[in-house]
Enzyme design. Structure first.
Site, short mmCIF file in Angstrom:
data_model
loop_
_atom_site.label_atom_id
_atom_site.label_comp_id
_atom_site.label_asym_id
_atom_site.label_seq_id
_atom_site.Cartn_x
_atom_site.Cartn_y
_atom_site.Cartn_z
N CYS A 173 -1.31 -3.68 3.81
CA CYS A 173 -2.14 -4.87 3.64
C CYS A 173 -1.28 -6.09 3.95
O CYS A 173 -0.06 -6.04 3.85
CB CYS A 173 -2.65 -4.96 2.21
N SER A 197 0.82 -1.20 0.00
CA SER A 197 0.00 0.00 0.00
C SER A 197 0.85 1.25 0.00
O SER A 197 1.54 1.52 -0.97
CB SER A 197 -1.04 0.02 1.11
N HIS A 204 4.48 14.19 6.02
CA HIS A 204 4.23 15.59 5.68
C HIS A 204 4.76 16.45 6.83
O HIS A 204 4.46 16.16 7.99
CB HIS A 204 2.74 15.86 5.50
#
Length: 108
Positions: A82, A62, A67
């Site tokens: 996953c 995934s 940030h």
């Protein structure tokens, strides 16, 4: 149906100056991907003007993203994986080492 993935959002407060360094992101993200046991497919790091960095790792399992808001000494991490062999919480220790936050919140 059992959960198909695990999603964690982590906030790091009071970070060091590495939160405004694309090079720090390029070092920390692949290390975190290895620590969680995932497979890195692609890494993109973008530096904003006048400040801030975003890094996105596309994983076979995934994604992982970071940030930063350097003016607040703040970093946010989003890890979605996953499969049952990946341990997304292992990324926290890597980010702690690279960004040295005073406080970490939102462990799951």
């Amino acid at each position: 149906m059992p959960p198909l993935g695990r999603h964690i959002l982590i906030e790091f407060f009071g970070c060091n100056d590495a939160v405004d360094s694309a090079d720090a992101f390029r070092a920390a993200i692949p290390e975190a991907v290895g620590a969680i046991g995932a497979t890195l497919l692609n890494l993109h790091v973008h530096t904003f003007s006048p400040q801030g960095v975003t890094g996105l790792a596309v994983l076979a399992e995934s994604h992982l993203s970071l940030h930063s808001w350097p003016e607040h000494r703040y970093l946010a991490a989003d890890v979605f994986t996953c499969g049952d062999r990946v341990v997304p919480l292992n990324a926290i220790a890597v980010f702690r080492r690279h960004f040295q936050p005073a406080r970490v919140e939102g462990l799951e």
